[in-house]
Design a protein around this motif. Structure first.
Motif, PDB file in Angstrom:
ATOM      1  N   UNK A 254      70.585  70.994   3.860  1.00  0.00           N
ATOM      2  CA  UNK A 254      71.357  70.600   5.042  1.00  0.00           C
ATOM      3  C   UNK A 254      70.465  70.463   6.274  1.00  0.00           C
ATOM      4  N   UNK A 255      69.500  71.364   6.409  1.00  0.00           N
ATOM      5  CA  UNK A 255      68.569  71.278   7.534  1.00  0.00           C
ATOM      6  C   UNK A 255      67.775  69.974   7.483  1.00  0.00           C
ATOM      7  N   UNK A 260      65.936  65.057   9.572  1.00  0.00           N
ATOM      8  CA  UNK A 260      65.308  63.795   9.178  1.00  0.00           C
ATOM      9  C   UNK A 260      66.274  62.625   9.191  1.00  0.00           C
ATOM     10  N   UNK A 261      67.529  62.870   9.573  1.00  0.00           N
ATOM     11  CA  UNK A 261      68.559  61.829   9.634  1.00  0.00           C
ATOM     12  C   UNK A 261      68.685  61.109   8.293  1.00  0.00           C
ATOM     13  N   UNK A 262      68.865  61.899   7.255  1.00  0.00           N
ATOM     14  CA  UNK A 262      68.991  61.376   5.888  1.00  0.00           C
ATOM     15  C   UNK A 262      70.249  60.525   5.786  1.00  0.00           C
ATOM     16  N   UNK A 263      70.135  59.374   5.115  1.00  0.00           N
ATOM     17  CA  UNK A 263      71.286  58.491   4.930  1.00  0.00           C
ATOM     18  C   UNK A 263      71.920  58.620   3.554  1.00  0.00           C
ATOM     19  N   UNK A 283      77.378  74.921  10.787  1.00  0.00           N
ATOM     20  CA  UNK A 283      77.591  73.479  10.753  1.00  0.00           C
ATOM     21  C   UNK A 283      76.342  72.717  11.205  1.00  0.00           C
ATOM     22  N   UNK A 284      75.948  71.731  10.393  1.00  0.00           N
ATOM     23  CA  UNK A 284      74.882  70.807  10.766  1.00  0.00           C
ATOM     24  C   UNK A 284      75.484  69.434  11.036  1.00  0.00           C
ATOM     25  N   UNK A 285      74.729  68.599  11.700  1.00  0.00           N
ATOM     26  CA  UNK A 285      75.148  67.227  11.974  1.00  0.00           C
ATOM     27  C   UNK A 285      74.867  66.377  10.736  1.00  0.00           C
ATOM     28  N   UNK A 286      75.915  65.946  10.044  1.00  0.00           N
ATOM     29  CA  UNK A 286      75.777  65.118   8.846  1.00  0.00           C
ATOM     30  C   UNK A 286      76.128  63.666   9.143  1.00  0.00           C
ATOM     31  N   UNK A 287      76.146  63.309  10.416  1.00  0.00           N
ATOM     32  CA  UNK A 287      76.584  61.980  10.813  1.00  0.00           C
ATOM     33  C   UNK A 287      75.714  60.844  10.299  1.00  0.00           C
ATOM     34  N   UNK A 288      74.486  61.144   9.906  1.00  0.00           N
ATOM     35  CA  UNK A 288      73.604  60.080   9.400  1.00  0.00           C
ATOM     36  C   UNK A 288      73.916  59.702   7.960  1.00  0.00           C
ATOM     37  N   UNK A 289      74.607  60.563   7.228  1.00  0.00           N
ATOM     38  CA  UNK A 289      74.837  60.339   5.797  1.00  0.00           C
ATOM     39  C   UNK A 289      75.843  59.220   5.552  1.00  0.00           C
ATOM     40  N   UNK A 290      75.420  58.176   4.850  1.00  0.00           N
ATOM     41  CA  UNK A 290      76.362  57.167   4.388  1.00  0.00           C
ATOM     42  C   UNK A 290      76.938  57.534   3.024  1.00  0.00           C
ATOM     43  N   UNK A 311      83.707  66.104   7.312  1.00  0.00           N
ATOM     44  CA  UNK A 311      82.419  65.595   7.795  1.00  0.00           C
ATOM     45  C   UNK A 311      82.284  64.074   7.723  1.00  0.00           C
ATOM     46  N   UNK A 312      83.318  63.396   7.226  1.00  0.00           N
ATOM     47  CA  UNK A 312      83.254  61.944   7.123  1.00  0.00           C
ATOM     48  C   UNK A 312      82.258  61.443   6.107  1.00  0.00           C
TER      49      UNK A 312
END
Length: 537
Positions: A254-255, A260-263, A283-290, A311-312
């Motif tokens: 998750x880190x 690294x803004x993993x997609x 909670x981490x920011x998972x907004x980069x994940x498609x 988390x979308x």
């Protein structure tokens, strides 16, 4: 034009057009190592030349015993582009099975991560063909192995201007062995052409859609079926790669996604469960994940719903095996369903999908006839295609696993009206109670939807009257009270007939896993047999 389809083309493409893209590799101490494809390609050519100087040539087997690191990824192209065969060994198998695999493959050289050296020290006297040991580090330390050297010293012997030989596309270039849930592991050999075409399939928009715009995090081990092909797809497209390194935890993963803004991330379903639990704690920011691809077993709808609502994040699912390099099918949300809402999408993604372009699939009943597309009648899945095996490597068991040019998977599925398959169970995991079949997968998925359940596994327990009865093993969700048997039974009774309901529910701290993160149902069946003998709790 007639062209040889091999991995060299992908390597030379990234070398020419995407030299500035980055590869990030988590180290054993938690720090991140970074370099660019220009550095990667230079070192891969050096490594190939160093292997050539060692006497390794076309057809020779080179084994790895390692984690997902940048050095391991260098071997992914140096070995096959030289014409040799990369044999990635499951580090979590028993010593006896690892020795068997190395001897059966006739590996001549072996690359090993430092923390895995003790395994080789224990089995070295049993190895008949391995002549060279290279430790994937700056130094070989005090490894008690013959002909041992450090990776960086070995690499320095090679020429970065080394030119790859012209290779026939039908040459073998990779090898993996099955996880050995029963008997000795079975070997599967991959050709240059097969892995080339499998890679192209992963890059299609209706598949995983891997592209240069992606940042890929392959958590699925590089020793497990080519890390589902993601390292090859990354190099083919020039995608940024983030490698999780030795013994990554859910928190580490998750880190990395956040920093690294993993997609796109790929991992076993069990890892996905652990990631969700860890995300609830911090909670981490998972907004980069498609997308998050989960495999190894059927992904529960409840887990998909939680990731999407909280988390979308969309969960990708597929179906495949070592014999299929590994992907054979992929879930695909058709255009007509795009406006139907998230629940309709989850219903599609919870299935195992339709064949990838290039793959042919059929589901046959006990009489060898195709099952109807009614999603009720179940049969065994058969597959063939340009990256699907036609036999096991030097193994008489090929007669049982391959029929008339088709691989006989042992997986049981239904087929829906749209042609997509729904995995019901492994043939060996179906529970036969009183002459009727019970799907452990369906029960597990519903148990996982219970708010107090983090993980669930259902297996057959011997029964004097009914032959077999289901027993459920439960891991309680973090912060929840262990659910009672009556609560779980009532939860299941909403969807299943009474005779499907497990006779017993066992709450446990953890479920046993195989070396690639799947539920180890063999060990659970052994536990169930012991509980049957002991009688009611």
């Amino acid at each position: 034009m007639v062209m040889q389809l091999n991995l060299r083309a992908f390597f030379e493409r990234v070398e020419a057009y995407f030299p500035e893209k980055e590869i990030v590799s988590r180290q054993a101490d938690g720090t991140l190592f970074r370099y660019r494809y220009a550095d990667y390609c230079r070192r891969v050519r050096q490594l190939a030349d160093a292997l050539r100087r060692l006497g390794i040539g076309p057809g020779d087997k080179v084994a790895t015993l390692g984690w997902n690191t940048y050095r391991h990824m260098e071997l992914y192209f140096a070995v096959p582009c030289l014409g040799a065969v990369l044999h990635t060994v499951n580090i979590r198998l028993s010593d006896d099975h690892i020795a068997y695999i190395l001897n059966h493959a006739e590996d001549v050289a072996l690359f090993v991560d430092p923390d895995l050296v003790p395994t080789l020290e224990r089995i070295a006297p049993q190895l008949r063909t391995v002549r060279h040991f290279i430790v994937l580090d700056d130094g070989a330390g005090a490894a008690a192995l013959p002909e041992v050297r450090a990776y960086e010293d070995f690499l320095a012997q090679g020429d970065a201007a080394f030119a790859y030989p012209v290779l026939d596309e039908n040459m073998p270039c990779g090898m993996c062995f099955t996880s050995a849930t029963t008997g000795d592991p079975k070997g599967v050999s991959y050709t240059q052409r097969g892995l080339y075409l499998h890679t192209l399939a992963l890059c299609m928009a209706d598949s995983l859609a891997v592209s240069e715009h992606d940042t890929l995090l392959p958590v699925v081990p590089m020793f497990h079926v080519n890390s589902w092909g993601l390292p090859y797809a990354a190099v083919a497209t020039g995608a940024k790669v983030v490698l999780p390194g030795p013994q990554p935890t859910a928190a580490d993963i998750l880190d990395l996604i956040e920093s690294e803004r993993v997609t796109f991330c790929a991992a076993a379903v069990t890892v996905g469960v652990q990631m969700y639990a860890q995300q609830r704690e911090r909670r981490r920011d998972l907004g980069s994940l498609r997308g998050l691809m989960l495999g190894g077993s059927a992904t529960p709808r409840a887990l998909m719903r939680r990731y999407l609502e909280d988390y979308g994040v969309h969960i990708y699912t597929a179906w495949g095996a070592t014999e299929a390099a590994p992907l054979a099918t992929i879930t695909h949300v058709r255009q007509a369903l795009l406006s139907a809402g998230p629940e309709a999408e989850i219903e599609v993604r919870a299935r195992q999908g339709i064949p990838l372009p290039g793959i042919e699939l059929k589901v046959l009943d006990a009489q060898g006839q195709p099952v109807p597309r009614d999603d009720e009648h179940a049969g065994e899945v058969y597959v063939r295609g340009p990256w699907v095996a036609t036999e096991y490597y030097r193994d008489a068991r090929s007669r049982d696993g391959f029929v008339d040019g088709w691989w006989k998977s042992g997986d049981i599925a239904t087929v829906g009206p749209d042609g997509s398959i729904r995995l019901v169970d492994r043939a060996k995991d179906l529970i036969k109670s009183g002459g009727e079949w019970i799907s452990s997968v369906d029960l597990e998925n519903e148990l996982m939807a219970h708010p107090a359940v983090a993980e669930a596994a259902v297996v057959a327990m011997p029964d004097a009257r009914w032959q077999e009865r289901p027993i459920a093993f439960i891991v309680t969700a973090p912060g929840a009270q262990p659910p009672s048997e009556e609560d779980l039974r009532q939860w299941l009774a909403r969807r299943f007939v009474k005779w499907w309901l497990p006779d017993r529910f066992v709450v446990t701290d953890a479920l046993p896993k195989t070396g690639v993160g799947k539920l180890d149902k063999r060990r659970l069946r052994e536990r169930a047999a012991e509980l049957a003998v002991a009688g009611p709790a």
